[in-house]
Design a protein around this motif. Structure first.
Motif, PDB file in Angstrom:
ATOM      1  N   GLY A 125       0.813  -1.211   0.000  1.00 50.78           N
ATOM      2  CA  GLY A 125       0.000   0.000   0.000  1.00 50.78           C
ATOM      3  C   GLY A 125       0.847   1.260   0.000  1.00 50.78           C
ATOM      4  N   LEU A 126       1.950   1.234   0.732  1.00 50.62           N
ATOM      5  CA  LEU A 126       2.861   2.377   0.767  1.00 50.62           C
ATOM      6  C   LEU A 126       3.500   2.603  -0.603  1.00 50.62           C
ATOM      7  N   HIS A 127       3.859   1.518  -1.255  1.00 53.16           N
ATOM      8  CA  HIS A 127       4.408   1.614  -2.610  1.00 53.16           C
ATOM      9  C   HIS A 127       3.383   2.221  -3.559  1.00 53.16           C
ATOM     10  N   PHE A 128       2.158   1.718  -3.534  1.00 50.50           N
ATOM     11  CA  PHE A 128       1.096   2.250  -4.383  1.00 50.50           C
ATOM     12  C   PHE A 128       0.901   3.743  -4.120  1.00 50.50           C
ATOM     13  N   ALA A 129       0.886   4.124  -2.844  1.00 51.91           N
ATOM     14  CA  ALA A 129       0.676   5.520  -2.476  1.00 51.91           C
ATOM     15  C   ALA A 129       1.798   6.410  -2.997  1.00 51.91           C
ATOM     16  N   ALA A 130       3.026   5.951  -2.864  1.00 48.75           N
ATOM     17  CA  ALA A 130       4.173   6.758  -3.298  1.00 48.75           C
ATOM     18  C   ALA A 130       4.154   6.988  -4.805  1.00 48.75           C
ATOM     19  N   VAL A 131       3.870   5.952  -5.562  1.00 46.22           N
ATOM     20  CA  VAL A 131       3.856   6.104  -7.019  1.00 46.22           C
ATOM     21  C   VAL A 131       2.679   6.981  -7.453  1.00 46.22           C
ATOM     22  N   ALA A 132       1.510   6.775  -6.867  1.00 45.72           N
ATOM     23  CA  ALA A 132       0.346   7.584  -7.235  1.00 45.72           C
ATOM     24  C   ALA A 132       0.579   9.058  -6.899  1.00 45.72           C
ATOM     25  N   ALA A 133       1.134   9.341  -5.728  1.00 44.99           N
ATOM     26  CA  ALA A 133       1.412  10.725  -5.352  1.00 44.99           C
ATOM     27  C   ALA A 133       2.453  11.344  -6.286  1.00 44.99           C
ATOM     28  N   THR A 134       3.461  10.573  -6.643  1.00 44.54           N
ATOM     29  CA  THR A 134       4.477  11.066  -7.574  1.00 44.54           C
ATOM     30  C   THR A 134       3.846  11.454  -8.902  1.00 44.54           C
ATOM     31  N   LEU A 135       2.997  10.607  -9.432  1.00 38.61           N
ATOM     32  CA  LEU A 135       2.341  10.902 -10.711  1.00 38.61           C
ATOM     33  C   LEU A 135       1.367  12.077 -10.594  1.00 38.61           C
ATOM     34  N   ALA A 136       0.782  12.271  -9.416  1.00 37.36           N
ATOM     35  CA  ALA A 136      -0.099  13.424  -9.218  1.00 37.36           C
ATOM     36  C   ALA A 136       0.677  14.723  -9.377  1.00 37.36           C
ATOM     37  N   PHE A 137       1.906  14.748  -8.879  1.00 39.72           N
ATOM     38  CA  PHE A 137       2.710  15.967  -8.951  1.00 39.72           C
ATOM     39  C   PHE A 137       3.410  16.146 -10.294  1.00 39.72           C
ATOM     40  N   THR A 138       3.873  15.064 -10.887  1.00 41.37           N
ATOM     41  CA  THR A 138       4.616  15.208 -12.143  1.00 41.37           C
ATOM     42  C   THR A 138       3.712  15.419 -13.338  1.00 41.37           C
ATOM     43  N   GLY A 139       2.509  14.911 -13.282  1.00 41.97           N
ATOM     44  CA  GLY A 139       1.643  14.906 -14.453  1.00 41.97           C
ATOM     45  C   GLY A 139       1.994  13.716 -15.324  1.00 41.97           C
ATOM     46  N   PRO A 140       1.259  13.529 -16.418  1.00 41.28           N
ATOM     47  CA  PRO A 140       1.404  12.320 -17.216  1.00 41.28           C
ATOM     48  C   PRO A 140       2.586  12.318 -18.181  1.00 41.28           C
ATOM     49  N   GLY A 141       3.169  13.476 -18.448  1.00 40.46           N
ATOM     50  CA  GLY A 141       4.225  13.548 -19.456  1.00 40.46           C
ATOM     51  C   GLY A 141       3.640  13.730 -20.846  1.00 40.46           C
ATOM     52  N   ARG A 142       4.529  13.955 -21.789  1.00 42.64           N
ATOM     53  CA  ARG A 142       4.122  14.258 -23.166  1.00 42.64           C
ATOM     54  C   ARG A 142       3.476  13.069 -23.859  1.00 42.64           C
ATOM     55  N   PHE A 143       3.916  11.847 -23.550  1.00 41.69           N
ATOM     56  CA  PHE A 143       3.405  10.660 -24.235  1.00 41.69           C
ATOM     57  C   PHE A 143       2.218  10.091 -23.469  1.00 41.69           C
ATOM     58  N   SER A 144       1.113  10.799 -23.522  1.00 47.19           N
ATOM     59  CA  SER A 144      -0.095  10.414 -22.804  1.00 47.19           C
ATOM     60  C   SER A 144      -1.295  10.960 -23.561  1.00 47.19           C
ATOM     61  N   VAL A 145      -2.464  10.488 -23.209  1.00 51.00           N
ATOM     62  CA  VAL A 145      -3.692  11.004 -23.827  1.00 51.00           C
ATOM     63  C   VAL A 145      -3.792  12.507 -23.581  1.00 51.00           C
ATOM     64  N   ASP A 146      -3.447  12.947 -22.380  1.00 49.14           N
ATOM     65  CA  ASP A 146      -3.538  14.364 -22.039  1.00 49.14           C
ATOM     66  C   ASP A 146      -2.313  15.164 -22.469  1.00 49.14           C
ATOM     67  N   GLY A 147      -1.267  14.500 -22.941  1.00 53.64           N
ATOM     68  CA  GLY A 147       0.036  15.102 -23.171  1.00 53.64           C
ATOM     69  C   GLY A 147       0.076  16.510 -23.707  1.00 53.64           C
ATOM     70  N   ASN A 148      -0.489  16.773 -24.832  1.00 58.50           N
ATOM     71  CA  ASN A 148      -0.426  18.107 -25.420  1.00 58.50           C
ATOM     72  C   ASN A 148      -1.790  18.777 -25.461  1.00 58.50           C
ATOM     73  N   ARG A 149      -2.653  18.397 -24.573  1.00 53.74           N
ATOM     74  CA  ARG A 149      -3.993  18.960 -24.523  1.00 53.74           C
ATOM     75  C   ARG A 149      -4.017  20.129 -23.536  1.00 53.74           C
ATOM     76  N   GLY A 150      -4.929  21.020 -23.746  1.00 56.09           N
ATOM     77  CA  GLY A 150      -5.073  22.162 -22.851  1.00 56.09           C
ATOM     78  C   GLY A 150      -5.508  21.782 -21.456  1.00 56.09           C
ATOM     79  N   TRP A 151      -6.133  20.629 -21.322  1.00 54.81           N
ATOM     80  CA  TRP A 151      -6.623  20.214 -20.006  1.00 54.81           C
ATOM     81  C   TRP A 151      -5.598  19.385 -19.225  1.00 54.81           C
ATOM     82  N   ALA A 152      -4.445  19.114 -19.790  1.00 52.66           N
ATOM     83  CA  ALA A 152      -3.409  18.347 -19.086  1.00 52.66           C
ATOM     84  C   ALA A 152      -3.024  19.090 -17.815  1.00 52.66           C
TER      85      ALA A 152
END
Length: 180
Positions: A125-152
């Motif tokens: 659970g701690l591992h899951f939490a750490a990765v999810a929190a990291t992705l919350a702060f970094t965002g999805p990156g350029r290679f994602s559905v949201d990558g170059n969208r205004g709503w990213a």
């Protein structure tokens, strides 16, 4: 400022390469982590990958004190499946991260008495939490559905919002567990 906006304005090749490497790293992290979380959800919901399936999963939630088990067990499966897919795709990433982080907080609470690094504790659970929190702060990156969208969305404010939503959802879940 996001990696995407920085990449477009950067003239220094070394910085562009570092930004590209970050986007590739985020892609790998999101896809592997997101699909693994989604697979956990399919185990609970559909019995895939040697999972218990919805009926046995919900009974297990009843035994863990989550009453009604049908509600909490289904909610856990849907949260893992939906949050994992959103992260894997890089779609609505703060929402996906909040869903997975909230689920991870409940996992930590449920397994906390097992200790850390015991095989029955809260390290997963701690591992899951750490990765999810990291992705919350970094965002999805350029290679994602949201990558170059205004709503990213990504960065400090969206990371804090995702963490706050996750904590509120987890606390409400644990309150309902205690009350129901």
């Amino acid at each position: 400022m996001t990696v995407e906006s920085t990449l477009g304005r950067t003239a220094v090749p070394a910085t562009r390469n570092r930004a590209l490497s970050t986007d590739i790293g985020l892609l790998i992290l999101r896809v592997v982590f997101g699909l693994l979380i989604a697979a956990h959800g399919t185990q609970k919901l559909f019995g895939w990958f040697d999972g218990p399936g919805l009926t046995d999963n919900n009974a297990a939630f009843e035994q863990m004190g989550f009453n009604p088990g049908n509600f909490f067990g289904t909610l856990a499966g849907l949260s893992e499946f939906t949050g994992g897919l959103l992260l894997a795709l890089g779609a609505l990433s703060p929402l996906g991260a909040a869903i997975v982080l909230g689920t991870a907080i409940v996992i930590i609470n449920t397994t906390f008495s097992g200790g850390l690094l015991t095989g029955e504790g809260y390290e997963m659970g701690l591992h899951f939490a750490a990765v999810a929190a990291t992705l919350a702060f970094t965002g999805p990156g350029r290679f994602s559905v949201d990558g170059n969208r205004g709503w990213a969305r990504g960065g400090l404010v969206w990371g804090l919002i995702a963490v706050a939503v996750a904590v509120v959802a987890a606390v409400l879940t644990l309150i309902f567990k205690a009350v129901l």
